[in-house]
Design a protein around this motif. Structure first.
Motif, mmCIF file in Angstrom:
data_model
loop_
_atom_site.group_PDB
_atom_site.id
_atom_site.type_symbol
_atom_site.label_atom_id
_atom_site.label_comp_id
_atom_site.label_asym_id
_atom_site.label_seq_id
_atom_site.Cartn_x
_atom_site.Cartn_y
_atom_site.Cartn_z
ATOM 1 N N VAL A 34 0.837 -1.207 0.000
ATOM 2 C CA VAL A 34 0.000 0.000 0.000
ATOM 3 C C VAL A 34 0.873 1.259 0.000
ATOM 4 O O VAL A 34 0.676 2.186 -0.809
ATOM 5 N N ASN A 35 1.846 1.315 0.886
ATOM 6 C CA ASN A 35 2.697 2.512 0.977
ATOM 7 C C ASN A 35 3.619 2.651 -0.230
ATOM 8 O O ASN A 35 3.970 3.766 -0.610
ATOM 9 N N ARG A 36 4.006 1.519 -0.821
ATOM 10 C CA ARG A 36 4.814 1.617 -2.047
ATOM 11 C C ARG A 36 4.010 2.270 -3.165
ATOM 12 O O ARG A 36 4.493 3.124 -3.899
ATOM 13 N N ARG A 37 2.754 1.875 -3.293
ATOM 14 C CA ARG A 37 1.924 2.449 -4.351
ATOM 15 C C ARG A 37 1.598 3.919 -4.077
ATOM 16 O O ARG A 37 1.303 4.670 -4.995
ATOM 17 N N LYS A 38 1.642 4.305 -2.803
ATOM 18 C CA LYS A 38 1.461 5.722 -2.460
ATOM 19 C C LYS A 38 2.778 6.490 -2.562
ATOM 20 O O LYS A 38 2.807 7.682 -2.312
ATOM 21 N N ALA A 39 3.865 5.791 -2.887
ATOM 22 C CA ALA A 39 5.208 6.366 -2.980
ATOM 23 C C ALA A 39 5.752 6.782 -1.618
ATOM 24 O O ALA A 39 6.653 7.614 -1.529
ATOM 25 N N ASN A 40 5.208 6.165 -0.553
ATOM 26 C CA ASN A 40 5.766 6.371 0.792
ATOM 27 C C ASN A 40 6.815 5.273 1.031
ATOM 28 O O ASN A 40 6.591 4.323 1.794
ATOM 29 N N TYR A 41 7.948 5.416 0.362
ATOM 30 C CA TYR A 41 8.916 4.329 0.328
ATOM 31 C C TYR A 41 9.542 4.011 1.686
ATOM 32 O O TYR A 41 9.728 2.833 2.013
ATOM 33 N N PRO A 42 9.869 5.001 2.519
ATOM 34 C CA PRO A 42 10.394 4.654 3.851
ATOM 35 C C PRO A 42 9.390 3.834 4.671
ATOM 36 O O PRO A 42 9.768 2.862 5.340
ATOM 37 N N ASP A 43 8.101 4.230 4.616
ATOM 38 C CA ASP A 43 7.077 3.468 5.343
ATOM 39 C C ASP A 43 6.943 2.057 4.774
ATOM 40 O O ASP A 43 6.744 1.082 5.524
ATOM 41 N N ALA A 44 7.031 1.945 3.451
ATOM 42 C CA ALA A 44 6.936 0.628 2.812
ATOM 43 C C ALA A 44 8.057 -0.283 3.305
ATOM 44 O O ALA A 44 7.822 -1.438 3.696
ATOM 45 N N ILE A 45 9.288 0.236 3.300
ATOM 46 C CA ILE A 45 10.436 -0.556 3.774
ATOM 47 C C ILE A 45 10.267 -0.934 5.243
ATOM 48 O O ILE A 45 10.574 -2.055 5.667
ATOM 49 N N SER A 46 9.755 0.027 6.036
ATOM 50 C CA SER A 46 9.555 -0.227 7.466
ATOM 51 C C SER A 46 8.604 -1.408 7.690
ATOM 52 O O SER A 46 8.865 -2.308 8.494
ATOM 53 N N PHE A 47 7.479 -1.397 6.965
ATOM 54 C CA PHE A 47 6.519 -2.499 7.095
ATOM 55 C C PHE A 47 7.143 -3.835 6.645
ATOM 56 O O PHE A 47 6.938 -4.872 7.275
ATOM 57 N N HIS A 48 7.890 -3.815 5.541
ATOM 58 C CA HIS A 48 8.496 -5.058 5.046
ATOM 59 C C HIS A 48 9.515 -5.606 6.038
ATOM 60 O O HIS A 48 9.606 -6.827 6.237
ATOM 61 N N LEU A 49 10.271 -4.725 6.666
ATOM 62 C CA LEU A 49 11.262 -5.199 7.652
ATOM 63 C C LEU A 49 10.575 -5.774 8.891
ATOM 64 O O LEU A 49 11.069 -6.736 9.495
ATOM 65 N N LYS A 50 9.430 -5.201 9.278
ATOM 66 C CA LYS A 50 8.666 -5.775 10.389
ATOM 67 C C LYS A 50 8.202 -7.192 10.038
ATOM 68 O O LYS A 50 8.283 -8.114 10.866
#
Length: 555
Positions: A93-109
């Motif tokens: 979801v955050n990747r598609r919103k271009a919120n890349y730091p949040d996207a990486i954060s969720f993936h690392l969790k």
């Protein structure tokens, strides 16, 4: 008329697919509404959110957020796995919103949970989605590296859908990095994997990416054919992101063909979907495309305005601060992982010391147990040997008794044969003495006229004696032949009969008279009659049946 029919079929197919999409949504929504238990409700929210990623982006994010809230701090293995899957989708979801730091954060969790659960397939999913984030950031080196890690894990767990998807996206990264030959190889591999598992939907996705590759290779007609087919399919299925990307891809083909108005039209269509769905990265590239096309059309005012908006989006997406945030997240993840590794190593060393102590204690217990087992096994073996000795002694004794019985029978039989021979010799000797006395009395010293008469009488008696002995010899052979089978039958039918009684039965079977039997067996007439009575009684022969006939019918 033909065109009207084709148009009708087209609209009917669109209606059928739309109805199928609506049915899927209704089914998933109904499942969520009917869920009572938290685990069932969480799974239903997740399934609905995954479906809505392509149809209703905001609702998808809302379902994932509610599912996470419902899980809370619960830490059962099933819920931890579910939480990790939700974190992966929140990263999407955050990747598609271009919120890349949040996207990486969720993936690392998600990665931490999957590593805790030792879930290789889940770790592969995280590598795949992190690679997608790096690809959107144009960090192709890291994207390719992560896609390759995902491929290795998907091969390990034989997740062929994930394997094909990783090869497909690796091809996209190679293409964007201008490694077109490598991209083509990855696409071909992905198609082969999907065809092996008969997944035509994913084969279609690979073909779409190959359409973009054909564009790069200036095979425009082939690229447009694939992209327009994909656009119609995405519209029928209501996949907003795919519609947005496909419009942009068509715009790119027309840009290379220098058909500026068509390129601008599809760039506008892509931009409209991106703004509606808040796809910031897609909106940025659409503005950049419009700026380029306006400049080629010499509409510099619109070109400048589009470029200005592009810069605004681009600066918020691709800025140094975001890169630093992502790098900080990665470093923090590595630090936490290393810290966790050190902690695990200390715990492991402590555990090893405990295990050594337990091993020593276990050895002592094991040796004692082995001693008991050995003693027990020795006792059992001794008992078995003793029992075997007793059984063998019994068998040897039984064999000895059997052999003794057989020898006794043979001795008795030989004794009877000897008695028979003695009787036979006695009878012959008596006859010879009788004959000698007659010669002395009737021939020697007799008158000449009476000598011839006496000799004729003696000759006749001698001939009769010879005939009798011949008859008895032949009869004995016949008795022995008959007795080979008849005697065994008698033993089986009438085991109480003695051997002598069985021999008399064999003589009666030959229809011999009492006198003949008396002569053969060298017994008196009364003895033969008494034996006949015993045989009739033991064989239970009725009084009105002849004994000889009864015995003859037994054969």
């Amino acid at each position: 008329m033909k065109y009207y029919i084709l148009l009708l079929i087209f609209f009917l197919s669109i209606s059928a697919i739309s109805q199928e999409v609506d049915t899927t949504f209704i089914r998933l929504k109904s499942k969520l509404d009917s869920a009572v238990e938290d685990t069932t409700k969480i799974q239903a929210m997740f399934s609905l959110g995954v479906y809505q990623l392509d149809h209703d982006f905001d609702s998808a994010e809302q379902n994932f957020t509610e599912a996470l809230s419902l899980i809370g701090d619960k830490e059962s293995e099933e819920l931890l796995r579910q939480k990790a899957k939700i974190y992966v989708q929140m990263g999407v979801v955050n990747r598609r919103k271009a919120n890349y730091p949040d996207a990486i954060s969720f993936h690392l969790k998600a990665m931490r949970y999957y590593e805790q659960l030792s879930d290789s397939s889940g770790i592969g999913d995280v590598y795949h989605n992190m690679a997608m984030v790096y690809r959107y950031q144009k960090n192709h080196r890291k994207a390719i590296e992560h896609f390759k890690s995902a491929i290795l894990l998907k091969q390990l767990v034989r997740d062929f859908v994930g394997l094909g998807a990783a090869y497909n996206m690796l091809g996209v990264s190679y293409r964007q990095n201008k490694q077109l030959d490598s991209a083509l190889i990855c696409y071909q591999t992905a198609k082969r994997v999907f065809r092996d598992i008969e997944d035509e939907n994913n084969v279609y996705r690979v073909n779409n990416n190959m359409g973009v590759l054909y564009q790069k290779l200036d095979q425009h007609d082939k690229a447009l054919e694939i992209q327009y087919e994909n656009l119609n399919r995405c519209k029928r299925l209501g996949k907003k992101l795919s519609i947005c990307v496909t419009h942009y891809n068509i715009s790119s083909v027309y840009k290379r063909k220098k058909e500026w108005s068509k390129s601008l039209k599809h760039a506008d269509s892509s931009l409209q979907v991106a703004l509606e769905e808040n796809f910031r990265e897609r909106a940025a590239v659409s503005y950049r495309r419009k700026s380029f096309v306006y400049a080629k059309m010499e509409n510099y005012k619109e070109a400048h305005e589009s470029y200005r908006i592009f810069k605004k989006y681009n600066d918020t997406i691709y800025n140094i601060e975001n890169a630093k945030k992502i790098q900080a997240l990665e470093l923090n993840y590595e630090f936490q992982k290393e810290k966790q590794t050190d902690s695990l190593q200390f715990a492991q060393e402590k555990r090893e010391v405990e295990l050594v102590a337990q091993a020593e204690s276990s050895k002592k217990k094991l040796y004692f147990a082995l001693l008991l087992v050995t003693l027990f096994a020795g006792a059992i073996i001794g008992y078995l040997i003793h029992r075997n000795y007793r059984q063998r002694s019994k068998l040897a004794k039984a064999a000895y008794e059997n052999e003794k019985k057989i020898l006794d029978q043979e001795i008795k039989s030989k004794e009877e044969d000897i008695k028979r021979l003695i009787a036979d010799n006695s009878m012959r000797l008596a006859f010879k003495e009788e004959l000698l006395n007659k010669i002395k009395n009737e021939v020697i010293g007799a008158e000449p006229k009476n000598i011839k008469k006496s000799l004729n009488s003696l000759t006749t008696q001698l001939r009769l004696q010879i005939d009798t002995e011949n008859k008895l010899s032949g009869l004995q052979e016949k008795i022995d032949y008959v007795n080979q089978s008849f005697d065994s039958n008698l033993q089986e039918l009438y085991p109480e009969l003695t051997k002598g009684e069985r021999e008399v039965c064999a003589l009666l079977r030959l229809n011999l008279s009492i006198k003949e039997i008396m002569t053969i067996r060298n017994v008196s007439s009364d003895s033969v009659k008494s034996m006949r009575r015993r045989i009739r009684k033991k064989m239970d022969v009725p009084q009105d049946v002849e004994l000889e006939k009864f015995i003859q019918e037994l054969a």
